[in-house]
Design an enzyme around this catalytic site. Structure first.
Site, PDB file in Angstrom:
ATOM      1  N   HIS A  23      14.434 -12.735  12.933  1.00  0.00           N
ATOM      2  CA  HIS A  23      14.556 -12.479  13.853  1.00  0.00           C
ATOM      3  C   HIS A  23      12.399 -13.069  14.279  1.00  0.00           C
ATOM      4  O   HIS A  23      11.966 -13.461  15.109  1.00  0.00           O
ATOM      5  CB  HIS A  23      14.523 -11.186  14.638  1.00  0.00           C
ATOM      6  CG  HIS A  23      16.325 -11.219  14.497  1.00  0.00           C
ATOM      7  ND1 HIS A  23      16.031  -9.856  15.333  1.00  0.00           N
ATOM      8  CD2 HIS A  23      17.209 -12.213  15.273  1.00  0.00           C
ATOM      9  CE1 HIS A  23      17.758 -10.185  15.806  1.00  0.00           C
ATOM     10  NE2 HIS A  23      18.594 -11.366  14.762  1.00  0.00           N
ATOM     11  N   CYS A  74       0.904  -1.354   0.229  1.00  0.00           N
ATOM     12  CA  CYS A  74      -0.039   0.046  -0.149  1.00  0.00           C
ATOM     13  C   CYS A  74       1.168   1.593   0.108  1.00  0.00           C
ATOM     14  O   CYS A  74       2.425   0.969  -0.306  1.00  0.00           O
ATOM     15  CB  CYS A  74      -1.143  -0.236   0.954  1.00  0.00           C
ATOM     16  SG  CYS A  74      -0.023  -0.267   2.596  1.00  0.00           S
TER      17      CYS A  74
HETATM   18  C1  RB5 Z   1      -3.937   4.996  -0.100  1.00  0.00           C
HETATM   19  O1  RB5 Z   1      -4.033   6.376  -0.556  1.00  0.00           O
HETATM   20  C2  RB5 Z   1      -3.241   4.782   1.304  1.00  0.00           C
HETATM   21  O2  RB5 Z   1      -3.596   5.480   2.674  1.00  0.00           O
HETATM   22  C3  RB5 Z   1      -3.128   3.666   1.662  1.00  0.00           C
HETATM   23  O3  RB5 Z   1      -2.332   2.781   0.712  1.00  0.00           O
HETATM   24  C4  RB5 Z   1      -2.092   3.488   2.334  1.00  0.00           C
HETATM   25  O4  RB5 Z   1      -0.802   3.625   2.510  1.00  0.00           O
HETATM   26  C5  RB5 Z   1      -2.517   3.134   4.166  1.00  0.00           C
HETATM   27  O5  RB5 Z   1      -1.788   2.685   4.574  1.00  0.00           O
END
Ligand code: RB5
Length: 149
Positions: free
Chosen positions: A103, A70
């Site tokens: 770990h 993400c």
């Molecule tokens: C998306 O904008 C972003 O919030 C997501 O990819 C992530 O970083 C959330 O923790």
């Protein structure tokens, strides 16, 4: 020795391009399964990380690894770590990658896609894959992760 044979991928829109990049590098050497997302269209990371984490959680097998992406790596890791058998570590440099295996014996690695270059990500994932879990005192600590108070 690298025991990982199966890799499950999951991302949101912020990690999509990096997921595709890593998938292309790994598909020849690993059996892969991709839980999406499947484009750069804005989505909720939970909708893709839950299926990925659930899949690894149910396997209970060291041959399986999840790689999730993400923007920060945080939302994906926080979601994955809701599952009882999951140890999701955020990988953001080489030393963290080594220690996440040695770990923590991480079975999911979470990539902060907006904060690393593609080749840095490839490098730290490869470093993680080459490392071995140390066991011993770390095995005891890992067992205690499931102890809820
Ligand atoms: C998306 O904008 C972003 O919030 C997501 O990819 C992530 O970083 C959330 O923790």
């Amino acid at each position: 020795m690298n025991k990982i044979k199966f890799i499950a991928f999951g991302s949101d829109h912020a990690g999509y391009i990096y997921k595709e990049f890593i998938k292309k590098k790994f598909y020849k050497n690993y059996n892969i399964i991709d839980f999406g997302s499947f484009s750069e269209k804005k989505v909720d990371y939970t909708d893709y990380i839950h299926p990925t984490a659930s899949y690894i959680n149910n396997k209970k097998n060291d041959n399986y690894l999840g790689i999730i992406f993400c923007g920060t790596g945080n939302g994906a890791a926080i979601t994955a770590n809701k599952y009882i058998n999951i140890r999701a570590a955020i990988l953001w440099n080489e030393s963290i990658a080594i220690l996440a295996k040695k770990h923590n014996n991480a079975n999911i690695i979470s990539i902060p896609s907006r904060f690393l270059k593609k080749n840095e990500v490839l490098n730290i994932i490869n470093i993680f894959l080459e490392e071995k879990f140390e066991g011993g005192r770390h095995e005891n600590r890992i067992k205690k992760i499931k102890n809820l108070y």
